[in-house]
Scaffold this active site. Structure first.
Site, PDB file in Angstrom:
ATOM      1  CG  HIS A 187      -0.814 -51.080  61.658  1.00  0.00           C
ATOM      2  ND1 HIS A 187       0.025 -50.035  61.345  1.00  0.00           N
ATOM      3  CD2 HIS A 187      -1.990 -50.513  62.062  1.00  0.00           C
ATOM      4  CE1 HIS A 187      -0.602 -48.891  61.553  1.00  0.00           C
ATOM      5  NE2 HIS A 187      -1.822 -49.153  61.983  1.00  0.00           N
TER       6      HIS A 187
ATOM      7  CG  ASP B  94      -7.340 -44.338  60.451  1.00  0.00           C
ATOM      8  OD1 ASP B  94      -7.058 -43.984  59.284  1.00  0.00           O
ATOM      9  OD2 ASP B  94      -6.869 -45.363  60.967  1.00  0.00           O
TER      10      ASP B  94
ATOM     11  CG  ASP C 228      -4.990 -46.349  58.333  1.00  0.00           C
ATOM     12  OD1 ASP C 228      -4.329 -45.860  59.262  1.00  0.00           O
ATOM     13  OD2 ASP C 228      -5.958 -47.104  58.522  1.00  0.00           O
TER      14      ASP C 228
ATOM     15  CG  HIS D 294      -2.846 -45.119  62.675  1.00  0.00           C
ATOM     16  ND1 HIS D 294      -4.160 -45.550  62.609  1.00  0.00           N
ATOM     17  CD2 HIS D 294      -2.783 -44.217  63.684  1.00  0.00           C
ATOM     18  CE1 HIS D 294      -4.858 -44.947  63.558  1.00  0.00           C
ATOM     19  NE2 HIS D 294      -4.046 -44.127  64.218  1.00  0.00           N
TER      20      HIS D 294
END
Length: 369
Positions: free
Chosen positions: A143, A268, A180, A182
């Protein structure tokens, strides 16, 4: 040939503060809690399972080397690096800028070791000392854009490693595959204009960051077409992820033919993760890893580096990670103890909405040269 493995005790010492997400706040009646959602115990439990399962006997431990300023500046701005130094030097650390990404006093040392662990493993795989490897680093990185920390991420570990492969090792084409759950917004930002790094993100549509990760976000200038987002509907499971691998990811990698594949390995998207709504199981991650490892064998002499990203289930992340490690070593050790519980919950049939979301990406691959 040997499979490398990076872990450092300090990865388990990341200070995530006293709140569950943002800092505890008496005015808002947000109580302190012992375990932040990104508490490092989840990654430590993964490492301990690698040891307790016997997989560590089939891995070559690699000591993390702290990333230098020069390493970090290949992916980040000088202003961001200086700000992280400032926060790390505060008496009790503090918020790095987005309200949820905390750094304890001295935490820059761990962030450097996280990025540096990815760099060191990349160096050894790229030079042929190792055939492949897994860097179980913490904090995660995907991120963090060029100029900021974000979403529990201080430095963008996969991008720091890719920058090293490009600038120091002379590689002309590197691919970063991020599964991931996200969106890998930071990785996208760093390589937005650069065709020398192909970025692919498989993620839950509109989960985090807000309003990010659309399939129309494709890069700019010379980098147009070299950023691929595959936003999947909430509830997607093994069938959708494997369809995305087969229809998009593997075709993109074969079209691009990188000299090295770096996988942002977040877990996740698992059924038991609290920060998303996907339905992937340990076997789903195993099959994704197997496909990617086989693809690397076909196109880049097997050079593949897995770098830990997110994953917030202390119960299930270790077994999802173990499945990937087992595919790297070729040795099975433990069955998934959650398999029977999760097997009947869905995710193993490809739904029309999932198929449509994936197949609208396929024509975009024609721009890869």
């Amino acid at each position: 040939m040997a499979i490398g493995y990076v872990w450092n005790t300090l990865y388990g010492w990341v200070d995530t503060g006293t709140g569950s997400l943002a800092a505890a706040n008496l005015t808002a009646r947000m109580q302190p809690i012992s375990h932040h959602l990104a508490h490092p115990d989840t990654k430590r439990r993964f490492h301990e399972l690698v040891c307790a399962s016997g997989q560590i006997e089939h891995l070559t431990p690699i000591a993390a080397v702290a990333a230098t300023d020069a390493d970090i500046l290949r992916a980040h701005s000088a202003a961001h690096l200086e700000n992280m130094k400032r926060v790390s030097n505060l008496p009790t650390g503090g918020d790095t800028g987005d309200g949820i990404t905390m750094m304890g006093n001295g935490g820059l040392e761990i962030a450097r070791l996280s990025a540096g662990g990815a760099v060191e493993l990349t160096r050894r795989v790229a030079t042929g000392e190792l055939s492949a490897g897994y860097a179980l680093v913490n904090p995660p990185g995907h991120h963090a854009p060029h100029n900021a920390a974000m979403g529990f991420c201080i430095f963008n570990n996969t991008s720091v490693a890719a920058g090293y492969a490009r600038a120091v090792l002379g590689m002309e084409r590197v691919a970063i595959l991020d599964w991931d759950v996200h969106h890998g917004n930071g990785t996208q930002d760093i390589w937005w204009n650069d065709p020398s790094v192909l970025t692919i993100s498989l993620h839950q549509h509109l989960c985090f960051p807000p309003d990010s990760g659309y399939s129309t976000e494709r890069g700019a200038g010379n980098g147009h077409g070299y950023n691929i987002n595959v936003p999947l509907p909430p509830g997607s499971g093994n069938a959708a992820y494997l369809h995305a691998m087969d229809q998009v990811v593997l075709h993109a990698l074969r079209a691009y033919r990188p000299q090295l594949i770096i996988v942002g390995s977040g877990f996740d998207a698992s059924m038991l993760d609290p920060l998303a709504r996907m339905m992937v199981t340990a076997d789903g991650f195993r099959q994704m890893a197997r496909r990617t490892i086989d693809c690397a064998a076909d196109i880049c002499d097997g050079r593949i580096v897995f770098v830990q990203e997110g994953g917030y289930s202390p119960h299930y992340l270790p077994f999802c990670g173990l499945a990937v490690i087992e595919e790297l070593t070729g040795v099975r050790s433990l069955p998934d103890p959650y398999h029977e519980f999760l097997a009947g919950m869905g995710g193993n049939t490809l739904l029309d909405a999932e198929r449509a979301a994936i197949e609208e990406i396929v024509p975009l691959l024609a721009d890869i040269r």
